[in-house]
Motif scaffolding. Structure first.
Motif, PDB file in Angstrom:
ATOM      1  N   ILE A  70      37.033  32.848  37.346  1.00 23.90           N
ATOM      2  CA  ILE A  70      36.468  31.664  37.820  1.00 23.90           C
ATOM      3  C   ILE A  70      37.410  30.882  38.937  1.00 23.90           C
ATOM      4  O   ILE A  70      36.919  30.287  39.951  1.00 23.90           O
ATOM      5  CB  ILE A  70      36.546  30.784  36.416  1.00 23.90           C
ATOM      6  N   VAL A  71      38.535  31.002  38.672  1.00 25.59           N
ATOM      7  CA  VAL A  71      39.464  30.208  39.720  1.00 25.59           C
ATOM      8  C   VAL A  71      39.439  31.043  41.040  1.00 25.59           C
ATOM      9  O   VAL A  71      39.222  30.381  42.210  1.00 25.59           O
ATOM     10  CB  VAL A  71      41.081  30.315  39.211  1.00 25.59           C
ATOM     11  N   LYS A  72      39.296  32.234  41.197  1.00 24.71           N
ATOM     12  CA  LYS A  72      39.524  33.157  42.394  1.00 24.71           C
ATOM     13  C   LYS A  72      38.070  32.928  42.984  1.00 24.71           C
ATOM     14  O   LYS A  72      38.003  32.946  44.144  1.00 24.71           O
ATOM     15  CB  LYS A  72      39.731  34.753  42.109  1.00 24.71           C
ATOM     16  N   GLY A  73      36.921  32.987  41.933  1.00 27.33           N
ATOM     17  CA  GLY A  73      35.697  33.039  42.592  1.00 27.33           C
ATOM     18  C   GLY A  73      35.032  34.353  43.079  1.00 27.33           C
ATOM     19  O   GLY A  73      33.853  34.730  42.726  1.00 27.33           O
ATOM     20  N   LEU A  74      35.675  35.090  43.893  1.00 30.91           N
ATOM     21  CA  LEU A  74      35.652  36.115  44.827  1.00 30.91           C
ATOM     22  C   LEU A  74      36.603  37.175  44.601  1.00 30.91           C
ATOM     23  O   LEU A  74      37.820  36.845  44.836  1.00 30.91           O
ATOM     24  CB  LEU A  74      35.076  36.077  46.145  1.00 30.91           C
ATOM     25  N   ALA A  75      36.356  38.428  44.177  1.00 30.00           N
ATOM     26  CA  ALA A  75      37.315  39.466  44.096  1.00 30.00           C
ATOM     27  C   ALA A  75      38.197  39.616  45.668  1.00 30.00           C
ATOM     28  O   ALA A  75      37.544  39.507  46.660  1.00 30.00           O
ATOM     29  CB  ALA A  75      36.896  40.762  43.711  1.00 30.00           C
TER      30      ALA A  75
END
Length: 492
Positions: free
Chosen positions: A18-23
């Motif tokens: 959730i914090v990163k949003g995208l790999a």
């Protein structure tokens, strides 16, 4: 429970996803394994409030979050809605409307973006992150306002929203450009939604940009449905709709139902697919598009091809050719083949298209049906329903209604209950809705609201009426290649 990237090479916790949003490799995070929701648990939802139902689903997916805190956060988030956050309205025998527009911005994005601030803040705590979070969001109209409202004046978070300068309704534009909150920024982008989305993804994936932001102690995250924290709360309303049908004796426990979903970026309908994977008795998901029918053609032919004309329609939130969340579905139907998924995304970027195998296409056909409606067909569907039942719907829901009607006309003996997902309050698109049900037209949005109210007697949301007297705070328009410069200016 861990999450993995659709393109491989990464495994993270729910909070990290959730914090990163995208790999890091541009892939989207998905659960390593989908948790099961039993029929007994679904039956128990009948006696629960919507926040309790949502918390039950989120607890299954995000087991690194505290169960009691999740429930408290859901209760706080959905207290901002008018009455039931997701009421089910019976339209006709076997046909129901799932209304998802009773939140603070009058669109279904509120169902997730009122709870996302908690998920993000708590996620940072669980990950030990002290940096400032910068949320970048490309919007086709509704996500932007919901993100701005959800994160307004949130500590340690800034939000920058990019919308296509001629690709949203007048009311949607007013909602965003008049938004209050010192931690927010809104920018119009020359081009369409795909141009906005591509530019934002480039910022996320650019290594040099990441180094610049790291020096400033800023971390990027997203409020789009590419972020699993946006997607997870949407799964809950599919379970809630089923529980409402069950508690009102419209169905029996275990009986399968259908959903028709208007979608552009494929997040809304993907949430229904995930609910099915978790155990919800869903028979079919009917994917509804407007004239930008790239998804309809994909399910029909097996080829996803964005090399086509782009149309501006009266359902602007669906004016999308690059449906980001389709990547998650491709990952599942390929047998979770991350290399193949990554290759297809590379083909899409290079050639604008890719094709699934015949076996994969057959697998999709077992669950998905797809259809589309141009503006005239949408108007006809909205008018017919209003005349027959007195029910007023917005343009996106009108597209879904056309697709549902087409299904029933082709399958006259089908008695499976159909739930149509209604995504926006009709007053968000007053000109187009007024024209659809009365044939009258006016350029001024607020005159149309007055006339629409006279024709339907529907209550007008106060948050929309109040926009008339608010000054525009955000008036900047930029080309897509200037967005990162704007980000740097915004964070100082």
């Amino acid at each position: 429970m861990n999450f993995i990237s659709t393109r491989g090479g990464e495994k993270v916790t729910g909070a990290q996803a959730i914090v990163k949003g995208l790999a890091d490799n541009g892939g989207l995070f998905v659960p390593e394994k989908f948790p099961a929701v039993s029929l007994e648990e679904i039956e128990n939802m009948c006696g629960q409030s919507y926040p309790e139902r949502a918390a039950a689903v989120l607890t299954k997916l995000l087991d690194d979050y505290d169960k009691n805190e999740l429930l408290s956060a859901c209760e706080q988030a959905y207290s901002r809605f008018e009455g039931d956050p997701a009421p089910l309205v019976k339209l006709d025998d076997g046909v129901y409307m799932l209304e998802l527009f009773h939140g603070p911005t009058c669109a279904f994005k509120d169902m997730a973006l009122t709870i996302l601030p908690y998920l993000l803040r708590k996620g940072c705590d669980l990950c030990g992150i002290k940096d400032e979070i910068l949320i970048l969001t490309a919007t086709s109209g509704d996500t932007g306002k919901a993100a701005l409202e959800g994160f307004k004046d949130a500590k340690g978070v800034k939000v920058c929203v990019f919308y296509p300068n001629e690709g949203v309704s007048g009311m949607q534009k007013l909602q965003m450009t008049t938004q209050e909150g010192e931690n927010l920024n809104v920018v119009a982008v020359k081009g369409n939604f795909d141009d906005c989305q591509t530019a934002v993804k480039e910022i996320f994936s650019n290594a040099e940009y990441a180094k610049i932001l790291a020096k400033k102690k800023v971390r990027l995250s997203s409020a789009n449905s590419i972020n699993f924290g946006r997607l997870a709360p949407q799964i809950a309303y599919y379970f809630s709709a089923y529980a409402d049908l069950l508690s009102s004796n419209q169905i029996t426990l275990g009986e399968q139902i259908d959903f028709t979903v208007p979608t552009g970026n494929f997040g809304n309908i993907l949430a229904g697919y995930y609910a099915k994977l978790m155990g919800l008795p869903v028979r079919r998901l009917h994917c509804a598009s407007n004239s930008n029918k790239v998804l309809t053609d994909f399910f029909t032919t097996g080829t996803y091809d964005i090399n086509r004309e782009f149309y501006r329609t009266t359902s602007p939130s669906m004016d999308i050719l690059i449906s980001s969340n389709l990547e998650r579905l491709l990952f599942e139907i390929s047998g979770r083949d991350s290399k193949l998924t990554a290759q297809r995304m590379a083909d899409l970027k290079a050639d604008g298209k890719y094709t699934v195998t015949d076996a994969e296409k057959d697998k999709l056909a077992e669950i998905f049906d797809a259809g589309c409606a141009d503006d005239d067909e949408c108007v006809e569907a909205m008018y017919d329903v209003f005349i027959d039942t007195g029910y007023t719907m917005d343009t996106h829901t009108g597209c879904a209604m056309k697709v549902a009607v087409d299904w029933f006309e082709k399958n006259k003996k089908d008695e499976t209950k159909m739930v149509i997902v209604s995504t926006a309050n009709p007053y968000k698109f007053p000109q187009d809705v007024l024209y659809a049900i009365t044939g009258n037209d006016a350029k001024d949005s607020f005159k149309c609201i007055k006339r629409l109210h006279a024709a339907t007697a529907m209550a007008v949301p106060k948050q929309l009426l109040s926009l008339r007297d608010k000054p525009a705070r955000f008036t900047k328009t930029l080309s897509p290649d200037k967005l990162f410069d704007e980000v740097l200016n915004f964070i100082g």
